[in-house]
Design a protein around this motif. Sequence first.
Motif, PDB file in Angstrom:
ATOM      1  N   ASN A  88      28.939  14.139  12.436  1.00 48.69           N
ATOM      2  CA  ASN A  88      28.598  13.555  13.735  1.00 48.69           C
ATOM      3  C   ASN A  88      29.548  13.909  14.873  1.00 48.69           C
ATOM      4  O   ASN A  88      29.129  13.940  16.024  1.00 48.69           O
ATOM      5  CB  ASN A  88      28.480  12.034  13.600  1.00 48.69           C
ATOM      6  N   THR A  89      30.805  14.172  14.596  1.00 54.07           N
ATOM      7  CA  THR A  89      31.732  14.551  15.656  1.00 54.07           C
ATOM      8  C   THR A  89      31.847  16.068  15.776  1.00 54.07           C
ATOM      9  O   THR A  89      31.752  16.629  16.863  1.00 54.07           O
ATOM     10  CB  THR A  89      33.130  13.941  15.410  1.00 54.07           C
ATOM     11  N   TYR A  90      32.024  16.746  14.648  1.00 54.70           N
ATOM     12  CA  TYR A  90      32.233  18.201  14.696  1.00 54.70           C
ATOM     13  C   TYR A  90      30.956  19.008  14.493  1.00 54.70           C
ATOM     14  O   TYR A  90      30.977  20.231  14.574  1.00 54.70           O
ATOM     15  CB  TYR A  90      33.296  18.618  13.670  1.00 54.70           C
ATOM     16  N   ARG A  91      29.850  18.335  14.191  1.00 53.59           N
ATOM     17  CA  ARG A  91      28.551  19.011  14.052  1.00 53.59           C
ATOM     18  C   ARG A  91      28.564  20.128  13.014  1.00 53.59           C
ATOM     19  O   ARG A  91      27.963  21.186  13.215  1.00 53.59           O
ATOM     20  CB  ARG A  91      28.074  19.563  15.407  1.00 53.59           C
ATOM     21  N   LYS A  92      29.263  19.889  11.935  1.00 59.48           N
ATOM     22  CA  LYS A  92      29.264  20.873  10.845  1.00 59.48           C
ATOM     23  C   LYS A  92      28.019  20.658   9.973  1.00 59.48           C
ATOM     24  O   LYS A  92      27.515  19.539   9.855  1.00 59.48           O
ATOM     25  CB  LYS A  92      30.526  20.699   9.986  1.00 59.48           C
ATOM     26  N   ARG A  93      27.569  21.741   9.358  1.00 57.96           N
ATOM     27  CA  ARG A  93      26.463  21.639   8.397  1.00 57.96           C
ATOM     28  C   ARG A  93      27.085  21.401   7.017  1.00 57.96           C
ATOM     29  O   ARG A  93      27.691  22.308   6.446  1.00 57.96           O
ATOM     30  CB  ARG A  93      25.632  22.918   8.403  1.00 57.96           C
ATOM     31  N   VAL A  94      26.948  20.173   6.543  1.00 58.27           N
ATOM     32  CA  VAL A  94      27.710  19.757   5.370  1.00 58.27           C
ATOM     33  C   VAL A  94      26.808  19.553   4.145  1.00 58.27           C
ATOM     34  O   VAL A  94      25.784  18.884   4.230  1.00 58.27           O
ATOM     35  CB  VAL A  94      28.456  18.429   5.651  1.00 58.27           C
ATOM     36  N   LEU A  95      27.220  20.130   3.033  1.00 59.00           N
ATOM     37  CA  LEU A  95      26.622  19.785   1.743  1.00 59.00           C
ATOM     38  C   LEU A  95      27.525  18.735   1.105  1.00 59.00           C
ATOM     39  O   LEU A  95      28.669  19.024   0.755  1.00 59.00           O
ATOM     40  CB  LEU A  95      26.513  21.017   0.831  1.00 59.00           C
ATOM     41  N   ALA A  96      27.028  17.498   1.020  1.00 58.60           N
ATOM     42  CA  ALA A  96      27.825  16.415   0.412  1.00 58.60           C
ATOM     43  C   ALA A  96      27.606  16.457  -1.099  1.00 58.60           C
ATOM     44  O   ALA A  96      26.500  16.192  -1.582  1.00 58.60           O
ATOM     45  CB  ALA A  96      27.395  15.072   0.990  1.00 58.60           C
ATOM     46  N   TYR A  97      28.658  16.813  -1.809  1.00 57.99           N
ATOM     47  CA  TYR A  97      28.568  16.982  -3.263  1.00 57.99           C
ATOM     48  C   TYR A  97      29.126  15.751  -3.966  1.00 57.99           C
ATOM     49  O   TYR A  97      30.283  15.378  -3.754  1.00 57.99           O
ATOM     50  CB  TYR A  97      29.359  18.222  -3.677  1.00 57.99           C
ATOM     51  N   THR A  98      28.300  15.088  -4.744  1.00 59.31           N
ATOM     52  CA  THR A  98      28.754  13.920  -5.512  1.00 59.31           C
ATOM     53  C   THR A  98      28.634  14.220  -6.990  1.00 59.31           C
ATOM     54  O   THR A  98      27.568  14.641  -7.453  1.00 59.31           O
ATOM     55  CB  THR A  98      27.887  12.687  -5.177  1.00 59.31           C
ATOM     56  N   PHE A  99      29.714  14.039  -7.703  1.00 61.82           N
ATOM     57  CA  PHE A  99      29.632  14.146  -9.157  1.00 61.82           C
ATOM     58  C   PHE A  99      29.538  12.744  -9.723  1.00 61.82           C
ATOM     59  O   PHE A  99      30.364  11.878  -9.413  1.00 61.82           O
ATOM     60  CB  PHE A  99      30.860  14.866  -9.725  1.00 61.82           C
TER      61      PHE A  99
END
Length: 385
Positions: A88-99
């Motif tokens: 939301n601040t840096y506008r990165k395209r993020v893959l949130a990886y949860t194990f």
Amino acid sequence: MSTDVTEVRYCKICSLKSTHPGVVIAGDGVCNLCKLDVAGEMLAAYRYTSATYDEFLKAPPHPEAEFDCMLMYSGGKDSTFMLDKFVNTYRKRVLAYTFDVPFESVHAARNIDLAREKIAATFMLDRADDDIRRVMRAVFNRPQPDAPGKYLDEKLPCVSCRTFFVIRAIIKAYQEKIPYILICADPQQILTMESNVRQVVRSFCSVFGVSFATDLLGEVVEEILFAEQERLPKIVFPFIDLRHSYDPDTIVADLKAKGLYQSSPMETHCTLFPLLNYYSFRHFDCMFYKLNAASHQRAVRRNGAGARATFSIKFPDSLRLAEVEDRMKDAILALAAGEGDPAAHQKTLEGVFNDLGVDGEGARFVAGNFLNMRSLAQDLGVVLE
Ligand SMILES: [Zn+2]
């Protein structure tokens, strides 16, 4: 074990013992961690970590890659805070990886649901129950480690679990050509964590052997060991940016205001906690959270009441650490051996956790888990000596 040590000394500032892995107590009764003998090394690590963080922030989106970064997302306060910030601040395209660690309580799942509703990232849930249980069985059933050991050796079971799923994330990032992997370690943890992905894989292989590692994780393990540096994702520790202002309470308040977080006293609870303590007492004569509690004592002695440790776990200022640890040790080793009265041990451990700052209900819950230590070990295939 401590029985063959002639004289165990305690650091007069932080209560770490002279037998603690990586700790040396000088003639004046103060340990190397309190004296920051490692300052030079720390500074070099910080410099590299800061440079990588800056590089990541400035990196333009790669036109052919789907994601700018992967973020190791546990659903805890630190990783939720950073996920929100980079999306939301840096506008990165993020893959949130949860194990999905099978030993962890389900409380984090609630926060993951909240984040899925409110944060525009791509979420990925990974699991490998049988494989992670194999790793834990291998580490708990290793022969008696060399004493006195290196810094953090008493946390090998915990470190091995984390390293296993970090490598699964590294493999995914490598295969998908995701250039950065964000790990939301707190500022103290950053100092002790490996920042080079090849070294992460190498250290796992050196503990468990390459054949065990490739059997668990695939031939790609060897590919990463020998890949060109530019082909490998870089690890970023975003909390380097807050190393002078890290404050768990502020982070939680910020997230609650955004409706992104519900805290629970058991939020980071691992069901293997009794076995982790058994391991650290049995092999290194210390409780599992000793370094964290010592860090807090150090901060209190230096800065007075209300001082902050650099770890994200908090302890009471008045904690009498050495004495609490002794009580804990007696109860845990007796429970592991199946000796004594379980109700009495439960009472002792409740008192221990009260003293460590866990409230009534939480203390009862955690102490109760210790009573099941033998069946927990049996279920996992771990031999208690
Ligand atoms: Zn000390």
